[in-house]
Design an enzyme around this catalytic site. Structure first.
Site, PDB file in Angstrom:
ATOM      1  N   LEU A 135       0.821  -1.224   0.000  1.00  0.00           N
ATOM      2  CA  LEU A 135       0.000   0.000   0.000  1.00  0.00           C
ATOM      3  C   LEU A 135       0.847   1.264   0.000  1.00  0.00           C
ATOM      4  O   LEU A 135       1.836   1.353   0.726  1.00  0.00           O
ATOM      5  CB  LEU A 135      -0.905  -0.018   1.235  1.00  0.00           C
ATOM      6  CG  LEU A 135      -1.749   1.222   1.548  1.00  0.00           C
ATOM      7  CD1 LEU A 135      -3.063   0.802   2.221  1.00  0.00           C
ATOM      8  CD2 LEU A 135      -1.019   2.215   2.461  1.00  0.00           C
TER       9      LEU A 135
ATOM     10  N   ASN B 168       0.481   5.466   0.605  1.00  0.00           N
ATOM     11  CA  ASN B 168      -0.400   6.608   0.866  1.00  0.00           C
ATOM     12  C   ASN B 168       0.338   7.916   0.691  1.00  0.00           C
ATOM     13  O   ASN B 168       0.821   8.170  -0.421  1.00  0.00           O
ATOM     14  CB  ASN B 168      -1.243   6.443   2.143  1.00  0.00           C
ATOM     15  CG  ASN B 168      -0.527   6.198   3.433  1.00  0.00           C
ATOM     16  OD1 ASN B 168       0.256   5.261   3.544  1.00  0.00           O
ATOM     17  ND2 ASN B 168      -0.791   7.007   4.426  1.00  0.00           N
ATOM     18  N   ASP B 169       0.422   8.762   1.685  1.00  0.00           N
ATOM     19  CA  ASP B 169       0.809  10.164   1.464  1.00  0.00           C
ATOM     20  C   ASP B 169       2.141  10.396   0.744  1.00  0.00           C
ATOM     21  O   ASP B 169       3.119   9.701   1.006  1.00  0.00           O
ATOM     22  CB  ASP B 169       0.955  10.882   2.813  1.00  0.00           C
ATOM     23  CG  ASP B 169      -0.186  10.631   3.757  1.00  0.00           C
ATOM     24  OD1 ASP B 169      -1.185  10.028   3.353  1.00  0.00           O
ATOM     25  OD2 ASP B 169      -0.063  11.040   4.918  1.00  0.00           O
TER      26      ASP B 169
ATOM     27  N   TYR C 292       5.926   7.897   9.994  1.00  0.00           N
ATOM     28  CA  TYR C 292       4.757   8.528   9.396  1.00  0.00           C
ATOM     29  C   TYR C 292       5.158   9.765   8.572  1.00  0.00           C
ATOM     30  O   TYR C 292       6.322  10.121   8.472  1.00  0.00           O
ATOM     31  CB  TYR C 292       3.748   8.884  10.490  1.00  0.00           C
ATOM     32  CG  TYR C 292       2.787   7.754  10.829  1.00  0.00           C
ATOM     33  CD1 TYR C 292       2.980   6.458  10.359  1.00  0.00           C
ATOM     34  CD2 TYR C 292       1.657   7.991  11.617  1.00  0.00           C
ATOM     35  CE1 TYR C 292       2.089   5.440  10.660  1.00  0.00           C
ATOM     36  CE2 TYR C 292       0.758   6.977  11.926  1.00  0.00           C
ATOM     37  CZ  TYR C 292       0.974   5.706  11.444  1.00  0.00           C
ATOM     38  OH  TYR C 292       0.086   4.712  11.745  1.00  0.00           O
ATOM     39  N   SER C 293       4.140  10.453   8.060  1.00  0.00           N
ATOM     40  CA  SER C 293       4.384  11.495   7.063  1.00  0.00           C
ATOM     41  C   SER C 293       5.235  12.649   7.558  1.00  0.00           C
ATOM     42  O   SER C 293       5.273  12.944   8.760  1.00  0.00           O
ATOM     43  CB  SER C 293       3.051  12.041   6.567  1.00  0.00           C
ATOM     44  OG  SER C 293       2.483  11.099   5.707  1.00  0.00           O
TER      45      SER C 293
ATOM     46  N   ARG D 112       1.078  15.084  14.319  1.00  0.00           N
ATOM     47  CA  ARG D 112       1.946  14.490  13.291  1.00  0.00           C
ATOM     48  C   ARG D 112       2.051  15.304  11.998  1.00  0.00           C
ATOM     49  O   ARG D 112       1.360  16.276  11.808  1.00  0.00           O
ATOM     50  CB  ARG D 112       1.455  13.077  12.943  1.00  0.00           C
ATOM     51  CG  ARG D 112       0.011  13.004  12.486  1.00  0.00           C
ATOM     52  CD  ARG D 112      -0.352  11.551  12.132  1.00  0.00           C
ATOM     53  NE  ARG D 112      -1.771  11.405  11.932  1.00  0.00           N
ATOM     54  CZ  ARG D 112      -2.635  10.947  12.841  1.00  0.00           C
ATOM     55  NH1 ARG D 112      -2.204  10.560  14.023  1.00  0.00           N
ATOM     56  NH2 ARG D 112      -3.925  10.866  12.575  1.00  0.00           N
ATOM     57  N   ASP D 113       2.903  14.797  11.111  1.00  0.00           N
ATOM     58  CA  ASP D 113       3.073  15.281   9.731  1.00  0.00           C
ATOM     59  C   ASP D 113       3.763  16.644   9.663  1.00  0.00           C
ATOM     60  O   ASP D 113       3.215  17.618   9.098  1.00  0.00           O
ATOM     61  CB  ASP D 113       1.725  15.330   8.990  1.00  0.00           C
ATOM     62  CG  ASP D 113       0.911  14.056   9.159  1.00  0.00           C
ATOM     63  OD1 ASP D 113       1.527  12.995   9.395  1.00  0.00           O
ATOM     64  OD2 ASP D 113      -0.333  14.103   9.076  1.00  0.00           O
TER      65      ASP D 113
ATOM     66  N   GLU E 171      -4.794  16.768   9.507  1.00  0.00           N
ATOM     67  CA  GLU E 171      -3.586  16.037   9.115  1.00  0.00           C
ATOM     68  C   GLU E 171      -2.841  16.809   8.023  1.00  0.00           C
ATOM     69  O   GLU E 171      -3.421  17.624   7.304  1.00  0.00           O
ATOM     70  CB  GLU E 171      -3.955  14.643   8.589  1.00  0.00           C
ATOM     71  CG  GLU E 171      -4.577  13.749   9.656  1.00  0.00           C
ATOM     72  CD  GLU E 171      -4.722  12.289   9.232  1.00  0.00           C
ATOM     73  OE1 GLU E 171      -4.416  11.407  10.038  1.00  0.00           O
ATOM     74  OE2 GLU E 171      -5.158  12.041   8.090  1.00  0.00           O
TER      75      GLU E 171
ATOM     76  N   GLN F 179       4.587   7.318   1.892  1.00  0.00           N
ATOM     77  CA  GLN F 179       4.163   6.374   2.918  1.00  0.00           C
ATOM     78  C   GLN F 179       3.960   5.011   2.265  1.00  0.00           C
ATOM     79  O   GLN F 179       3.165   4.882   1.328  1.00  0.00           O
ATOM     80  CB  GLN F 179       2.845   6.847   3.556  1.00  0.00           C
ATOM     81  CG  GLN F 179       3.011   8.016   4.483  1.00  0.00           C
ATOM     82  CD  GLN F 179       3.710   7.616   5.766  1.00  0.00           C
ATOM     83  OE1 GLN F 179       3.127   7.011   6.636  1.00  0.00           O
ATOM     84  NE2 GLN F 179       4.990   7.956   5.879  1.00  0.00           N
TER      85      GLN F 179
HETATM   86  C1  FRU Z   1      -2.651  10.727   6.300  1.00  0.00           C
HETATM   87  C2  FRU Z   1      -1.949  10.005   7.436  1.00  0.00           C
HETATM   88  C3  FRU Z   1      -0.992  10.912   8.160  1.00  0.00           C
HETATM   89  C4  FRU Z   1      -0.014   9.933   8.748  1.00  0.00           C
HETATM   90  C5  FRU Z   1       0.086   8.889   7.665  1.00  0.00           C
HETATM   91  C6  FRU Z   1       0.312   7.496   8.138  1.00  0.00           C
HETATM   92  O1  FRU Z   1      -3.128   9.873   5.315  1.00  0.00           O
HETATM   93  O2  FRU Z   1      -2.895   9.446   8.325  1.00  0.00           O
HETATM   94  O3  FRU Z   1      -1.592  11.759   9.123  1.00  0.00           O
HETATM   95  O4  FRU Z   1       1.224  10.512   9.037  1.00  0.00           O
HETATM   96  O5  FRU Z   1      -1.124   8.956   6.945  1.00  0.00           O
HETATM   97  O6  FRU Z   1       0.547   6.640   7.069  1.00  0.00           O
END
Ligand code: FRU
Length: 485
Positions: free
Chosen positions: A39, A41-42, A101-102, A160-161, A219, A58
């Protein structure tokens, strides 16, 4: 073998094991960034460093679900052809054991400073979060420095992020947060040396000001200058749908205004969604040496039927959007496909000048699985104009209501679902279709619709229709299959 080496080895074994299955998927995209397996993601750490663009992301390589994320890494010299690099960050240390994480990247003294959130959970599911730093001289190998920001008082561990930038001779960081009263917020920190960070307070949300009551978590914040405004992008969670707005489970959008770096405050207007389709979240931008503000987003939304995508059968899930350049027009952010995407075009354009009169039809040479359409000189009488791609999506414009609608056949139950927005006068359309994704740019990026869709594999038709009269010119290009190795 240490934990980092062990994890890397396991990922490369996983990639090898599933390579064939992944690549055989007819819904694998041709020119978008995807995970080699598992998978994605970000977008993370997006930066142009020593002339090369880097997009970290991610990545959960071991399954098509979320979990202890890695930072995967793509690099490119031209923003069209990408190379999958070695894993940038593995969740190997105590302060990130449940996920790197991000986060973001900035260049300083010839090095990449990458900031990310170390996600930690104990057996009972209690969460801790640390904003961590890792340095790299070559963009590939990172030297982890561990946590540089601890949780300030008044916030839950949903903190986070980090996104870092330089302004007025100092460094700033925005972090997505949730207050102990369960209000979404963006907080601001400041540093002189990129190592010691001082907490400056809540920049917006957190139960005060314009976004006082705007969901329970923000986020992926990103603050930057665009034209004569400061733009704060973030992805709020917990917003109720309102008419045509906020139709996805979570949103992604921005507020525009004025960031006062000395006072640490941000005066801004109302929240605007960045995209009006089904699949767009956690966007991140960077500025390149041409001064362009470029955005990538994750082409999905967390918790929005993620486990129903048919690609899971082929051991992979999700993709990035195309890179888009941001422009500010009349105080509103526009997204336009990056200039370089023209290099995806395989050969010349197929062109038509079309007049429709209460009919629907296909146009010679206008079909395919991976192509771009440019529709201009639109003149529409009352009623509606539409175009359908395969048996999966339909874009409709109603001149009476002045509403654009994107319909798709749900990949969960086959029922038609829609997303809509107001468009006062439809003048032009640019569409990028890539086997199972569509990105629609309306009126030079005034509005965009981004979505995944899953047409029957043997259906690659494009159909145009009008309830009354519609005239337009159209150009179509097949787009190249970009090798992501
Ligand atoms: C957004 C999120 C971020 C986090 C990351 C984890 O999609 O939830 O807030 O850092 O994905 O994969």
């Amino acid at each position: 073998m240490n934990r980092d080496e062990q994890l890397r080895k396991e990922v490369y074994e996983e990639m090898e094991k599933h390579e064939g299955v992944v690549e055989q998927d007819p819904y694998r995209l041709h020119y978008h960034l995807m995970p080699p397996v598992g998978l994605l993601n970000d977008p993370n750490g997006f930066i142009q460093f020593k002339g090369v663009y880097h997009l970290y992301y991610q990545w959960m390589p071991f399954k098509t679900g979320h979990g202890a994320k890695f930072w995967g890494h793509y690099s490119s010299v031209d923003l069209v052809n990408w190379k999958h690099e070695e894993i940038a960050l593995t969740p190997s240390e105590w302060f990130e054991k449940n996920g790197c994480y991000s986060g973001s990247a900035i260049e300083h003294d010839g090095k990449i400073y990458a900031y990310y959130t170390g996600n930690v959970k104990d057996e009972e599911g209690n969460r801790e979060s640390y904003q961590c730093l890792a340095l790299s001289e070559d963009s590939i190998h990172f030297d982890k420095k561990g946590p540089v920001v601890h949780l300030p008082e008044g916030f839950t561990a949903h903190f986070r992020d980090p996104k870092v930038w330089e302004r007025d001779g100092a460094f700033f960081m925005v972090v997505g947060a949730q207050t102990t009263e369960l209000k979404g917020a963006v907080v601001l920190l400041q540093s002189e040396n990129l190592i010691d960070w001082e907490y400056r307070g809540t920049l917006t949300g957190g139960g005060r000001g314009k976004l006082a009551d705007f969901g329970y978590m923000f986020e992926c914040p990103d603050l930057f200058k665009l034209g004569d405004q400061d733009i704060l992008i973030f992805s709020p969670q917990g917003i109720e749908g309102a008419g045509m707005k906020y139709q996805n489970v979570y949103q992604a959008g921005y507020v525009a205004g004025y960031f006062d770096s000395a006072a640490g405050t941000f005066e801004h207007g109302d929240f605007e969604e960045l995209d009006r389709g089904f699949d767009f979240y956690a966007p991140q931008t960077t500025v390149d040496d041409k001064g362009r503000r470029i955005l990538f987003a994750w082409m999905s939304v967390p918790d929005q039927n993620e486990q129903d995508h048919p690609t899971i059968e082929h051991k992979w899930l999700h993709t990035m959007t195309l890179p888009r350049e941001l422009k500010l027009v009349n105080g509103k952010v526009r997204q336009v496909p990056l200039e370089e995407l023209r290099h995806l075009r395989a050969g010349g354009a197929i062109e038509h000048k079309v007049e429709l009169d209460k009919e629907s039809r296909e146009l010679t040479g206008v079909n395919g699985k991976a192509f771009e359409l440019e529709i201009g000189d639109l003149s529409l009488s009352e009623g509606w104009f539409d175009l359908s791609i395969g048996d999966g999506v339909r874009l409709v414009y109603s001149t009476g209501e002045q509403v654009a609608t994107l319909e798709r056949k749900s990949y969960v139950n086959g029922v038609v679902e829609k997303r809509q927005c107001k468009v006062e006068n439809l003048k032009s359309l640019r569409l990028f279709v890539d086997t199972s994704s569509i990105e629609v740019f309306i009126n030079e990026g005034e509005e965009t619709f981004t979505a995944r869709f899953y047409p029957s594999p043997n259906n690659d038709t494009v159909r145009f229709g009008a309830s009354n009269q519609a005239g337009f010119t159209i150009r179509k290009w097949d787009l190249n299959h970009v090798n992501l190795k």
